[in-house]
Enzyme design. Structure first.
Site, PDB file in Angstrom:
ATOM      1  CG  HIS A 297      -8.916  -7.657   8.894  1.00 55.36           C
ATOM      2  ND1 HIS A 297      -7.697  -7.983   9.570  1.00 55.36           N
ATOM      3  CD2 HIS A 297      -8.338  -7.385   7.188  1.00 55.36           C
ATOM      4  CE1 HIS A 297      -6.660  -8.648   8.739  1.00 55.36           C
ATOM      5  NE2 HIS A 297      -7.033  -7.955   7.197  1.00 55.36           N
TER       6      HIS A 297
ATOM      7  CD  GLU B 285      -1.619  -2.610   1.353  1.00 54.01           C
ATOM      8  OE1 GLU B 285      -2.834  -3.275   0.904  1.00 54.01           O
ATOM      9  OE2 GLU B 285      -0.494  -2.669   1.425  1.00 54.01           O
TER      10      GLU B 285
END
Length: 342
Positions: free
Chosen positions: A146, A77
Site C-alpha cells: 500500500h 477495479e
C-alpha cells in the site's frame, strides 16, 4: 491573478482575505464545479457516494448530483474502470477514484491497453476523456503493498498524462484542467495531503497541464521535485539558507508531459541539479530528468547530478526502517552541499 507561496509553504498569500480550505475540500470543489458545468461528467469508485469518499474527497456530491452521476461501485477495479473507459466512447467524461493507486494494478490492462490507446487505434475517431484519480506513494505505516509510487510507470505510457500536485491550490486548478482534457489523465494525490490547508481564491481558475512552477527562486542549486515529498525541499531550503546556500525549487506538477524547458532554464542559471522523488531509483522520473539535462545542458553543469529516491526495496512497516527507506530532509541537505563541494 498572482499567488505566492508563504514562508511556511502551506498557504497562498494575497492582499484580501480568502477562505482557507483543505486539499480534500478543493478536490470535491473541482469535481463539483466541472459536473455543474458539463452534464457528461460523472464520478465512480468505491465509497464515493454514500460514504462521501474514502477520504471524504467527494463529500456532499451524492446529495447534489444523485446516484446516476456519483456512483458507488463494487470492490472491482477492473470492472468499474472498464465501464468508465467504455463510457467515454458514448460521450461521457468519467472520473474514476481509486482508494489508492496500488489498487489500480488490478485494472492496469484497461488503463494501458484501452484508455491510452483508444484514440490511436480508432484512427482518431474516439477520444478518451477520463480522469483516474486517488492517492499515490506511501502514507506512513501501511505496509509494502500500500506504499508504492507508480508515477513513473504510468508516465512511461504514450497516450497518458500524469499529474501529481503538491498543494491544494495546484490540485484544484490541475484537476479542473484534467477533467476538461480530451486525453486520459492519471491524477495522483496523497493520503497525507488531504488535510493540508491553503487560502483559496473564490474566482474560478485552471492550471495548464505540462507546466512546472518555480516555488522558490534561488541561485546556487536547482532542486526538482513533485508531490508531497517536495515539502522536504522547503524545509531543507530554510536549513541551507543558514549556511548561505540558496536553492531554487521547481515543482513539476505534471510528470507527463514533463516541462523540460523549465528545468533546463534553471540549471543553466544555477549550474547544479538535485532531484528529489518518492519512488524507487530504477527507471524513475529522476532518471529521465538526469538523462535529459546531461544531453541538453551538459556544458552548464559544474557538478554531477544527484538524485534522492526511496531505497531500492519494498516499503518496510517498522517505523525505524521506514524512516531509513524514505528520503529525509538531511538527505537533501547533504546532496545539495555535495554538488557544491561543501
Amino acid at each position: 491573478m498572482t499567488f505566492a507561496l508563504g514562508k511556511k509553504y502551506n498557504y497562498v498569500t494575497k492582499s484580501h482575505k480568502m477562505a482557507i480550505k483543505t486539499f480534500r475540500e478543493v478536490i470535491a470543489e473541482a469535481m463539483s464545479e466541472e459536473m455543474r458545468r458539463d452534464e457528461s461528467v460523472f464520478l465512480i469508485g468505491e465509497e464515493v457516494a454514500e460514504y462521501n469518499g474514502a477520504y471524504k474527497a467527494s463529500k456532499g456530491m451524492l446529495d447534489e448530483f444523485g446516484p446516476e452521476r456519483v456512483i458507488d461501485s463494487p470492490i472491482a477495479e477492473a470492472g468499474f474502470s472498464g465501464i468508465a473507459i467504455g463510457s467515454t466512447m458514448t460521450g461521457c467524461r468519467p472520473i474514476v477514484e481509486y482508494m489508492t493507486f496500488n489498487f489500480s494494478l488490478v485494472c492496469i490492462d484497461q488503463i494501458i491497453n484501452n484508455a491510452a490507446k483508444i484514440y490511436q487505434m480508432s484512427g482518431g475517431q474516439f477520444n478518451c476523456p477520463i480522469v483516474f484519480r486517488g492517492p499515490t506513494a506511501s502514507a506512513g505505516q501501511l505496509g509494502a503493498t500500500h506504499s508504492q509510487a507508480f508515477e513513473n510507470w504510468f508516465a512511461n505510457v504514450p497516450g497518458l498524462k500524469v499529474v501529481v500536485p503538491s498543494n491544494p491550490y495546484d490540485a484544484k486548478g490541475l484537476l479542473k484542467s484534467a477533467i476538461r482534457d480530451n486525453d486520459p489523465v492519471i491524477f495522483m494525490e496523497s493520503e497525507q495531503m488531504y488535510g493540508d490547508k491553503m487560502e483559496m481564491p473564490d474566482e474560478e481558475y485552471t492550471i495548464p497541464i505540462g507546466k512546472a512552477e518555480i516555488k522558490r527562486e534561488g541561485s546556487d542549486v536547482t532542486v526538482v521535485s513533485f508531490g508531497k515529498i517536495i515539502k522536504q525541499a522547503y524545509t531543507a531550503a530554510e536549513e541551507l539558507a543558514k549556511d548561505g546556500i540558496n536553492i531554487e525549487i521547481i515543482d513539476l506538477r505534471t510528470v507527463r508531459p514533463l516541462d523540460y524547458d523549465a528545468i533546463l532554464k534553471s540549471v543553466k542559471k544555477t549550474n547544479r541539479l538535485v532531484i528529489l522523488e518518492e519512488a524507487w531509483p530504477f527507471g524513475s522520473v529522476a532518471s529521465e530528468i538526469t538523462y535529459m539535462v546531461q544531453q541538453k545542458a551538459f556544458d552548464h553543469l559544474d557538478a554531477p547530478i544527484k538524485r534522492i529516491t526511496t531505497k531500492d526495496t519494498s516499503a518496510p512497516y517498522a517505523p525505524n526502517l521506514y524512516n531509513e527507506w524514505m528520503p529525509q530532509v538531511k538527505d537533501l541537505v547533504d546532496a545539495v552541499k555535495s554538488v557544491m563541494y561543501k
